[in-house]
Design a protein around this motif. Structure first.
Motif, PDB file in Angstrom:
ATOM      1  N   LEU A 125     -33.806  60.581  52.225  1.00  0.00           N
ATOM      2  CA  LEU A 125     -34.997  59.750  52.379  1.00  0.00           C
ATOM      3  C   LEU A 125     -34.565  58.405  52.944  1.00  0.00           C
ATOM      4  O   LEU A 125     -33.881  57.631  52.265  1.00  0.00           O
ATOM      5  CB  LEU A 125     -35.711  59.572  51.035  1.00  0.00           C
ATOM      6  N   LEU A 126     -34.931  58.151  54.181  1.00  0.00           N
ATOM      7  CA  LEU A 126     -34.502  56.912  54.834  1.00  0.00           C
ATOM      8  C   LEU A 126     -35.096  55.706  54.118  1.00  0.00           C
ATOM      9  O   LEU A 126     -36.261  55.731  53.685  1.00  0.00           O
ATOM     10  CB  LEU A 126     -34.938  56.915  56.303  1.00  0.00           C
ATOM     11  N   PRO A 127     -34.325  54.629  53.972  1.00  0.00           N
ATOM     12  CA  PRO A 127     -34.844  53.425  53.315  1.00  0.00           C
ATOM     13  C   PRO A 127     -35.978  52.795  54.117  1.00  0.00           C
ATOM     14  O   PRO A 127     -36.001  52.866  55.344  1.00  0.00           O
ATOM     15  CB  PRO A 127     -33.619  52.503  53.248  1.00  0.00           C
ATOM     16  N   ARG A 128     -36.896  52.170  53.406  1.00  0.00           N
ATOM     17  CA  ARG A 128     -38.055  51.545  54.039  1.00  0.00           C
ATOM     18  C   ARG A 128     -38.010  50.041  53.813  1.00  0.00           C
ATOM     19  O   ARG A 128     -37.773  49.573  52.704  1.00  0.00           O
ATOM     20  CB  ARG A 128     -39.359  52.126  53.477  1.00  0.00           C
ATOM     21  N   ASP A 129     -38.227  49.328  54.882  1.00  0.00           N
ATOM     22  CA  ASP A 129     -38.255  47.867  54.828  1.00  0.00           C
ATOM     23  C   ASP A 129     -39.715  47.426  54.855  1.00  0.00           C
ATOM     24  O   ASP A 129     -40.360  47.410  55.914  1.00  0.00           O
ATOM     25  CB  ASP A 129     -37.484  47.287  56.019  1.00  0.00           C
ATOM     26  N   THR A 130     -40.253  47.106  53.693  1.00  0.00           N
ATOM     27  CA  THR A 130     -41.672  46.739  53.617  1.00  0.00           C
ATOM     28  C   THR A 130     -41.969  45.412  54.304  1.00  0.00           C
ATOM     29  O   THR A 130     -43.134  45.105  54.591  1.00  0.00           O
ATOM     30  CB  THR A 130     -42.106  46.652  52.140  1.00  0.00           C
ATOM     31  N   ASP A 131     -40.943  44.642  54.580  1.00  0.00           N
ATOM     32  CA  ASP A 131     -41.139  43.372  55.282  1.00  0.00           C
ATOM     33  C   ASP A 131     -41.099  43.553  56.800  1.00  0.00           C
ATOM     34  O   ASP A 131     -41.306  42.583  57.536  1.00  0.00           O
ATOM     35  CB  ASP A 131     -40.053  42.362  54.872  1.00  0.00           C
ATOM     36  N   ASP A 154     -40.861  52.079  62.210  1.00  0.00           N
ATOM     37  CA  ASP A 154     -42.115  52.838  62.272  1.00  0.00           C
ATOM     38  C   ASP A 154     -43.133  52.220  61.312  1.00  0.00           C
ATOM     39  O   ASP A 154     -42.827  51.234  60.618  1.00  0.00           O
ATOM     40  CB  ASP A 154     -41.841  54.309  61.971  1.00  0.00           C
ATOM     41  N   PRO A 155     -44.339  52.754  61.248  1.00  0.00           N
ATOM     42  CA  PRO A 155     -45.357  52.171  60.351  1.00  0.00           C
ATOM     43  C   PRO A 155     -44.989  52.217  58.875  1.00  0.00           C
ATOM     44  O   PRO A 155     -45.671  51.587  58.049  1.00  0.00           O
ATOM     45  CB  PRO A 155     -46.601  53.030  60.639  1.00  0.00           C
ATOM     46  N   GLN A 156     -43.949  52.955  58.498  1.00  0.00           N
ATOM     47  CA  GLN A 156     -43.506  52.987  57.110  1.00  0.00           C
ATOM     48  C   GLN A 156     -42.307  52.075  56.865  1.00  0.00           C
ATOM     49  O   GLN A 156     -41.767  52.047  55.760  1.00  0.00           O
ATOM     50  CB  GLN A 156     -43.146  54.417  56.705  1.00  0.00           C
ATOM     51  N   GLY A 157     -41.879  51.364  57.906  1.00  0.00           N
ATOM     52  CA  GLY A 157     -40.753  50.454  57.761  1.00  0.00           C
ATOM     53  C   GLY A 157     -39.394  51.110  57.897  1.00  0.00           C
ATOM     54  O   GLY A 157     -38.374  50.504  57.552  1.00  0.00           O
ATOM     55  N   ARG A 158     -39.327  52.333  58.397  1.00  0.00           N
ATOM     56  CA  ARG A 158     -38.049  53.030  58.598  1.00  0.00           C
ATOM     57  C   ARG A 158     -37.474  52.720  59.966  1.00  0.00           C
ATOM     58  O   ARG A 158     -38.218  52.562  60.942  1.00  0.00           O
ATOM     59  CB  ARG A 158     -38.219  54.544  58.423  1.00  0.00           C
ATOM     60  N   VAL A 163     -36.167  53.155  63.497  1.00  0.00           N
ATOM     61  CA  VAL A 163     -36.455  54.180  64.505  1.00  0.00           C
ATOM     62  C   VAL A 163     -35.174  54.845  64.994  1.00  0.00           C
ATOM     63  O   VAL A 163     -35.137  56.052  65.227  1.00  0.00           O
ATOM     64  CB  VAL A 163     -37.239  53.558  65.682  1.00  0.00           C
ATOM     65  N   THR A 164     -34.102  54.067  65.142  1.00  0.00           N
ATOM     66  CA  THR A 164     -32.829  54.653  65.571  1.00  0.00           C
ATOM     67  C   THR A 164     -32.360  55.711  64.582  1.00  0.00           C
ATOM     68  O   THR A 164     -31.884  56.788  64.977  1.00  0.00           O
ATOM     69  CB  THR A 164     -31.755  53.557  65.712  1.00  0.00           C
ATOM     70  N   ALA A 165     -32.500  55.428  63.298  1.00  0.00           N
ATOM     71  CA  ALA A 165     -32.115  56.405  62.277  1.00  0.00           C
ATOM     72  C   ALA A 165     -32.992  57.653  62.359  1.00  0.00           C
ATOM     73  O   ALA A 165     -32.511  58.779  62.160  1.00  0.00           O
ATOM     74  CB  ALA A 165     -32.220  55.779  60.884  1.00  0.00           C
ATOM     75  N   LEU A 166     -34.273  57.484  62.671  1.00  0.00           N
ATOM     76  CA  LEU A 166     -35.170  58.624  62.806  1.00  0.00           C
ATOM     77  C   LEU A 166     -34.758  59.515  63.976  1.00  0.00           C
ATOM     78  O   LEU A 166     -34.794  60.743  63.878  1.00  0.00           O
ATOM     79  CB  LEU A 166     -36.611  58.143  62.998  1.00  0.00           C
ATOM     80  N   VAL A 167     -34.354  58.898  65.085  1.00  0.00           N
ATOM     81  CA  VAL A 167     -33.914  59.671  66.245  1.00  0.00           C
ATOM     82  C   VAL A 167     -32.646  60.452  65.917  1.00  0.00           C
ATOM     83  O   VAL A 167     -32.507  61.636  66.261  1.00  0.00           O
ATOM     84  CB  VAL A 167     -33.683  58.743  67.464  1.00  0.00           C
ATOM     85  N   ILE A 168     -31.705  59.795  65.258  1.00  0.00           N
ATOM     86  CA  ILE A 168     -30.428  60.446  64.949  1.00  0.00           C
ATOM     87  C   ILE A 168     -30.619  61.580  63.947  1.00  0.00           C
ATOM     88  O   ILE A 168     -30.101  62.685  64.136  1.00  0.00           O
ATOM     89  CB  ILE A 168     -29.429  59.405  64.405  1.00  0.00           C
ATOM     90  N   THR A 169     -31.368  61.341  62.893  1.00  0.00           N
ATOM     91  CA  THR A 169     -31.562  62.389  61.892  1.00  0.00           C
ATOM     92  C   THR A 169     -32.478  63.502  62.403  1.00  0.00           C
ATOM     93  O   THR A 169     -32.380  64.643  61.951  1.00  0.00           O
ATOM     94  CB  THR A 169     -32.148  61.794  60.596  1.00  0.00           C
TER      95      THR A 169
END
Length: 298
Positions: free
Chosen positions: A55-61, A76-80, A82-88
């Motif tokens: 579960l990728l960490p989310r940055d609410t700020d 992304d809209p959840q604060g994750r 994007v580079t990590a999303l592409v890699i995973t």
């Protein structure tokens, strides 16, 4: 004496082949760049998800934040990130594309080789089967299957796309086989009474190997486009992280087409697809020259 010569010449032929491959590859630096891209994506698919938690960490700020040094393509809209999303998300895309390519090429090549060599009744039956398969509409079938399968497993979507995509390869391989079966070495093999399995596996298949290898790489790109497009259109459910889901969410949830800060969310998966396609195109160009002596430059 002849056996000894053959045993000693086989390693020599292999060395000469790989030397020729190296000469062709280094002749154009772009080809080495293509190999590096493919290796890079392969490593990304294998080891990328190991670099991040499940579960990728989310940055609410930082919700839909623009690109920065901390988040190269923003969040992304959840604060994750994007580079990590592409890699995973690369593992799902690449693994399903590989499964699709293997099924497409193995099934299509087997049917095309056997049909083109046997001719007659077998050829008619297999080609009618191929024609029937080519008439099956892929999108409605996937819509029906999506109600049963969630396609969270890349092997599932790879299996379906592979079973839907072998028809064109079978037709092309059959055409190549029809021209090869009239060559002298095939006539000699038939004259010696060798079995169909031996002739197809030992005589025809090696001659077709370059063509089949190039079709495998091309099938990978086709599979990537197909699955990413299906996820983007929302045909398949969002049960896993992959580039198609990212594109869909970037456009329809983050508003990347109208919100400049979310543009990185859209560009990151597009850039990954572009680089993967570029790498495959450059390698296919090199393979065409490696296996076709007429194209080799002096």
């Amino acid at each position: 004496m002849t056996a000894v010569i053959l045993e000693t010449s086989a390693p020599s032929l292999r060395r000469n082949f790989w030397r020729g491959v190296w000469r062709v590859m280094k002749r154009k630096p772009s080809r080495m760049f293509g190999v590096a891209l493919i290796i890079g994506f392969a490593l990304m698919g294998i080891f990328g998800p190991m670099l991040y938690p499940e579960l990728l960490p989310r940055d609410t700020d930082a919700i839909s934040a623009p690109p920065s040094w901390e988040h190269w393509f923003g969040t992304d809209p959840q604060g994750r990130d994007v580079t990590a999303l592409v890699i995973t998300g690369a593992r799902y895309v690449l693994l399903s594309a590989l499964v699709t390519a293997v099924i497409t090429v193995v099934l299509g090549a087997a049917i095309g080789l056997f049909s083109g060599f046997k001719r007659g009744r077998w050829d008619s039956v297999l080609m009618r089967l191929t024609d029937m398969k080519l008439t099956i509409p892929g999108l409605p079938l996937l819509l029906v299957l999506s109600t049963v399968w969630k396609f969270g497993n890349p092997f599932q979507i790879g299996l379906v796309l592979g079973l839907l995509g072998w028809g064109g390869v079978a037709r092309a391989v059959r055409a190549q086989t029809l021209s090869l079966r009239e060559r002298g070495f095939i006539e000699a093999a038939r004259g010696l009474g060798l079995s169909t399995t031996h002739i197809v596996g030992k005589e025809l298949l090696p001659s077709m190997a370059p063509y089949i290898a190039m079709n495998t790489l091309i099938a990978v790109t086709g599979a990537v486009y197909a699955q990413v497009g299906l996820f983007f259109l929302g045909v398949l459910p969002y049960e896993s992280n992959n580039w198609g889901v990212m594109l869909n969410l970037a456009v329809f949830q983050a508003g990347a087409m109208t919100t400049p800060s979310a543009l990185g969310y859209l560009l990151a998966p597009l850039l990954a697809i572009l680089l993967l396609t570029l790498g495959i195109v450059l390698v296919v160009d090199a393979m065409d020259e490696i296996f076709n002596p007429r194209l080799r430059e002096e």
